[in-house]
Design a protein around this motif. Structure first.
Motif, PDB file in Angstrom:
ATOM      1  N   TRP A 104       0.748  -1.100  -0.880  1.00  0.00           N
ATOM      2  CA  TRP A 104      -0.220   0.355   0.008  1.00  0.00           C
ATOM      3  C   TRP A 104       0.933   1.207  -0.795  1.00  0.00           C
ATOM      4  N   PRO A 123      -5.593  -4.448   4.617  1.00  0.00           N
ATOM      5  CA  PRO A 123      -6.484  -2.956   3.907  1.00  0.00           C
ATOM      6  C   PRO A 123      -5.957  -2.039   4.379  1.00  0.00           C
ATOM      7  N   HIS A 124      -6.334  -0.715   3.677  1.00  0.00           N
ATOM      8  CA  HIS A 124      -5.229   0.410   3.146  1.00  0.00           C
ATOM      9  C   HIS A 124      -5.059   1.221   4.617  1.00  0.00           C
ATOM     10  N   ALA A 127      -8.144   3.214   5.985  1.00  0.00           N
ATOM     11  CA  ALA A 127      -9.301   2.261   6.026  1.00  0.00           C
ATOM     12  C   ALA A 127      -9.221   1.693   7.577  1.00  0.00           C
ATOM     13  N   TYR A 216      -7.821  -5.143  -3.936  1.00  0.00           N
ATOM     14  CA  TYR A 216      -8.178  -5.719  -2.251  1.00  0.00           C
ATOM     15  C   TYR A 216      -8.639  -7.842  -1.756  1.00  0.00           C
ATOM     16  N   TRP A 218     -10.038 -10.142   0.734  1.00  0.00           N
ATOM     17  CA  TRP A 218     -10.505 -10.270   1.582  1.00  0.00           C
ATOM     18  C   TRP A 218     -10.753 -11.136   2.338  1.00  0.00           C
ATOM     19  N   THR A 233     -11.605   0.396   2.126  1.00  0.00           N
ATOM     20  CA  THR A 233     -10.638   0.327   1.129  1.00  0.00           C
ATOM     21  C   THR A 233     -10.740   0.815  -0.169  1.00  0.00           C
ATOM     22  N   TRP A 236      -9.796   4.944  -0.617  1.00  0.00           N
ATOM     23  CA  TRP A 236      -8.805   5.323  -1.013  1.00  0.00           C
ATOM     24  C   TRP A 236      -7.793   4.182  -2.471  1.00  0.00           C
ATOM     25  N   TYR A 241     -10.052  -0.376  -9.625  1.00  0.00           N
ATOM     26  CA  TYR A 241     -10.600  -0.847  -8.280  1.00  0.00           C
ATOM     27  C   TYR A 241     -11.406  -2.677  -7.900  1.00  0.00           C
TER      28      TYR A 241
END
Length: 272
Positions: A104, A123-124, A127, A216, A218, A233, A236, A241
């Motif tokens: 990140w 995550p970011h 976030a 991302y 998760w 997230t 950001w 994305y």
């Protein structure tokens, strides 16, 4: 191979076709480059060249004694230094756990070095900070940080034949033994724990919007990251994305769900 960067020596494990697009693989704690053993061959089959580096604290030649040397900003600079030493202007980046944090920040501070980012589990940072401020459950999920930051952490994790370390890694089965044995090596476990001890939120204050294509990943059985942090997230990333949610998978995605992760990463990489 051994890569010298920033006065340290990093172990970097390369694989895949020599002409393939480069992918930098960044591991987390308490693992090392081997957490990508199941993922890397799938990336190679897709024509990609991988470079899995053992980060500071893990590479024997990159274990500074000072806790302050393990600030996340130093790890980001290490990644840049390794790319420089490899002669790579940029690379696709896949990072898990602490490696995701490095990814990140690498994408935020050095976007010209990151072709795409696939961040796994963590995550970011902004976030996660939001979730920590607003969700008591997220604070509870990270309560183990205090234990890992304590002076007793090494003793607690290795006590009773590393029972706590084995319990952490239980979802990956027999592969847990790789990391249990590695963390018995003098200095190795302390190097990993120093990432936690050196963490302060001031290091994250300048983390900005991500401007590179990002995925991302998760997983709903992750005991560390809440759904709130995962969903926010998106706020950001100012670029293409995607969030990939894995069902029934724990925090240890690269070893528990290598096939699904490879599909997400390859889709991201080939989408550019």
């Amino acid at each position: 191979m051994e890569i010298k960067a920033r006065g340290l020596t990093f172990d970097v494990f390369e694989g895949g076709p020599s002409e393939g697009d480069p992918v930098l693989l960044l591991h987390g704690f308490p693992q090392d480059h081997r957490e990508f053993d199941l993922l890397a061959p799938k990336l190679h089959e897709a024509g990609l060249r991988t470079y899995a580096m053992d980060q500071r604290g893990v590479s024997p030649g990159a274990r500074p004694a000072d806790v302050g040397a393990y600030r996340i900003t130093e790890a980001v600079a290490d990644a840049v230094g390794v790319l420089d030493a490899l002669g790579l202007e940029s690379a696709h980046v896949i990072g898990h756990d602490w490696g995701a944090n490095v990814g990140w920040m690498l994408a935020a501070w050095h976007p010209e070095r990151v072709r795409t980012l696939t961040a796994v589990s963590v995550p970011h940072p902004k976030a996660l900070q939001l979730a920590l401020r607003t969700r008591p459950a997220q604070r509870a999920r990270l309560a183990y940080f205090k234990v890992f930051q304590s002076a007793a952490a090494e003793r607690l994790l290795l006590a009773n034949d590393a029972a706590a370390l084995r319990w952490m890694l239980k979802p990956i089965g027999e592969r847990a033994e790789l990391y249990v044995e590695a963390n018995r090596e003098p200095g190795r476990l302390t190097g990993g724990l120093n990432w936690y001890r050196a963490l302060t939120f001031d290091q994250l204050k300048d983390v900005r919007l991500i401007s590179v294509p990002t995925t991302y990943v998760w997983s709903d059985k992750d005991g560390v990251v809440s759904l709130t942090a995962a969903l926010r997230t998106r706020d950001w990333v100012d670029a293409d994305y995607q969030m990939v949610a894995m069902r029934g998978i724990s925090h240890w995605v690269p070893e528990q769900a290598a096939t699904a992760l490879s599909e997400a990463a390859i889709t991201r990489i080939q989408g550019v």
